[in-house]
Design an enzyme around this catalytic site. Structure first.
Site, short mmCIF file in Angstrom:
data_model
loop_
_atom_site.label_atom_id
_atom_site.label_comp_id
_atom_site.label_asym_id
_atom_site.label_seq_id
_atom_site.Cartn_x
_atom_site.Cartn_y
_atom_site.Cartn_z
N GLU A 46 -53.87 14.56 62.48
CA GLU A 46 -52.97 15.43 63.25
C GLU A 46 -51.54 15.18 62.77
O GLU A 46 -51.03 14.06 62.94
CB GLU A 46 -53.07 15.13 64.74
CG GLU A 46 -54.10 15.95 65.48
CD GLU A 46 -53.94 17.46 65.28
OE1 GLU A 46 -54.97 18.11 65.02
OE2 GLU A 46 -52.81 17.97 65.38
N SER A 47 -50.91 16.20 62.23
CA SER A 47 -49.58 16.00 61.67
C SER A 47 -48.56 15.56 62.73
O SER A 47 -47.64 14.81 62.43
CB SER A 47 -49.11 17.27 60.95
OG SER A 47 -49.25 18.38 61.78
N CYS A 75 -54.42 18.12 53.86
CA CYS A 75 -54.44 18.79 55.17
C CYS A 75 -53.21 18.38 56.00
O CYS A 75 -52.10 18.77 55.67
CB CYS A 75 -55.76 18.52 55.87
SG CYS A 75 -56.09 19.75 57.14
N ARG A 116 -49.16 25.54 60.17
CA ARG A 116 -50.30 24.76 60.66
C ARG A 116 -51.38 25.68 61.20
O ARG A 116 -51.10 26.80 61.62
CB ARG A 116 -49.84 23.83 61.79
CG ARG A 116 -48.80 22.82 61.35
CD ARG A 116 -48.31 21.99 62.51
NE ARG A 116 -49.40 21.25 63.11
CZ ARG A 116 -49.42 20.87 64.38
NH1 ARG A 116 -48.43 21.19 65.19
NH2 ARG A 116 -50.44 20.18 64.86
N ILE A 126 -60.54 22.10 57.41
CA ILE A 126 -60.71 21.79 58.84
C ILE A 126 -59.36 22.00 59.54
O ILE A 126 -58.42 21.25 59.34
CB ILE A 126 -61.17 20.32 59.04
CG1 ILE A 126 -62.46 20.05 58.24
CG2 ILE A 126 -61.37 20.02 60.52
CD1 ILE A 126 -62.82 18.58 58.15
N ARG A 127 -59.29 23.04 60.34
CA ARG A 127 -58.03 23.40 61.02
C ARG A 127 -56.85 23.25 60.05
O ARG A 127 -55.85 22.61 60.34
CB ARG A 127 -57.83 22.54 62.28
CG ARG A 127 -58.98 22.70 63.27
CD ARG A 127 -58.72 21.95 64.56
NE ARG A 127 -57.51 22.45 65.20
CZ ARG A 127 -56.55 21.67 65.69
NH1 ARG A 127 -56.62 20.36 65.58
NH2 ARG A 127 -55.49 22.22 66.24
N HIS A 160 -59.96 18.99 52.10
CA HIS A 160 -60.29 17.56 52.15
C HIS A 160 -61.17 17.10 50.98
O HIS A 160 -62.38 16.91 51.17
CB HIS A 160 -61.03 17.25 53.46
CG HIS A 160 -60.20 17.36 54.68
ND1 HIS A 160 -59.48 16.31 55.18
CD2 HIS A 160 -59.96 18.40 55.51
CE1 HIS A 160 -58.84 16.68 56.28
NE2 HIS A 160 -59.11 17.95 56.49
N GLU A 201 -61.59 14.26 49.94
CA GLU A 201 -62.17 12.94 50.24
C GLU A 201 -63.49 13.07 50.99
O GLU A 201 -64.19 12.08 51.19
CB GLU A 201 -61.16 12.09 51.04
CG GLU A 201 -60.93 12.48 52.49
CD GLU A 201 -60.04 13.72 52.66
OE1 GLU A 201 -59.73 14.40 51.66
OE2 GLU A 201 -59.69 14.00 53.83
N1 GLN Z 1 -54.51 20.96 62.28
C1 GLN Z 1 -54.03 19.66 61.89
C2 GLN Z 1 -52.51 19.58 62.00
O1 GLN Z 1 -51.89 20.53 62.25
C3 GLN Z 1 -54.49 19.30 60.49
C4 GLN Z 1 -55.99 19.16 60.44
C5 GLN Z 1 -56.51 18.23 59.39
O2 GLN Z 1 -55.78 17.40 58.84
N2 GLN Z 1 -57.79 18.32 59.14
O3 GLN Z 1 -51.95 18.57 61.80
#
Ligand code: GLN
Length: 202
Positions: A48-49, A79, A106, A135-136, A172, A174
């Site tokens: 989560e940033s 991400c 984001r 992923i998101r 990702h 990784e």
């Molecule tokens: N949605 C997350 C964010 O805004 C990032 C998601 C992720 O790193 N997989 O920080």
């Protein structure tokens, strides 16, 4: 041997560390400013940033990281890491590290397609497509001067970029067995190490 730090405040840092070790690199978790010394490169993982940015400030890592990035120290964000490295993230209430001249958004893919996988063409890595897990994920809204686009989705949205020794991917690498992005980053790290050693010898 190259020594890579992985920012381990939150997110999937363990996966990066295991890929780096498999590739024969030394990898170390970074949580404090003093753990930055002696590193040849740094990865900022997904997570989560907002949380990563808050903890970076709390742990006094934001300033030293910003300085390193300005000095063309090799950094790679995946991400959430891409968001943290951007010059600007429209909907993040924390200052970013501004290692890359990009603006990001984001959660750019909306609720319905929060997460998806796709085969990306990444010419820098060779002809075989790269299976990318989103992923998101963020997407790059603006690509500034000196930024090279490494990959975009079919609709044109930019998802991987490089500016000198700074690399960012919205997905990702990784989480797959394809380690070409990690090898590519290690190549940037080795080149930079050769350069700075050359300078020291002169
Ligand atoms: N949605 C997350 C964010 O805004 C990032 C998601 C992720 O790193 N997989 O920080």
């Amino acid at each position: 041997m190259t020594r890579i730090g992985v920012l381990a405040l939150q997110g999937d840092f363990a996966e990066h560390i295991s890929v780096l070790r498999r590739l024969g690199s030394e990898a170390r978790e970074v949580r404090r400013p003093e753990e930055l010394s002696g590193l040849d490169g740094l990865i900022i993982p997904g997570g989560e940033s907002t949380t990563i940015s808050r903890l970076m400030t709390e742990y006094d890592l934001a300033e030293p990281l910003r300085e390193l990035a300005q000095d063309s120290f090799p950094v790679w964000g995946t991400c959430a890491g891409m968001i943290v490295l951007a010059r600007r993230a429209a909907d993040l209430e924390w200052p970013t590290l501004a290692a890359l001249n990009i603006t990001v958004r984001r959660n750019a893919f909306g609720r319905q397609v929060d997460s998806f996988e796709t085969d990306l063409s990444v010419p820098t890595l060779g002809a075989a497509p790269f299976h990318a897990i989103f992923i998101r994920a963020p997407a790059v809204d603006e690509v500034g001067e000196d930024v090279e686009v490494l990959a975009a989705l079919e609709d044109g949205r930019v998802v991987a970029v490089r500016q000198r020794n700074a690399l960012a991917t919205a997905f990702h690498p990784e989480l797959t067995d394809d380690h070409r992005f990690h090898s590519y980053f290690l190549e940037l790290v080795r080149n930079r190490r050769a350069e700075t050693r050359g300078d020291a010898d002169r």
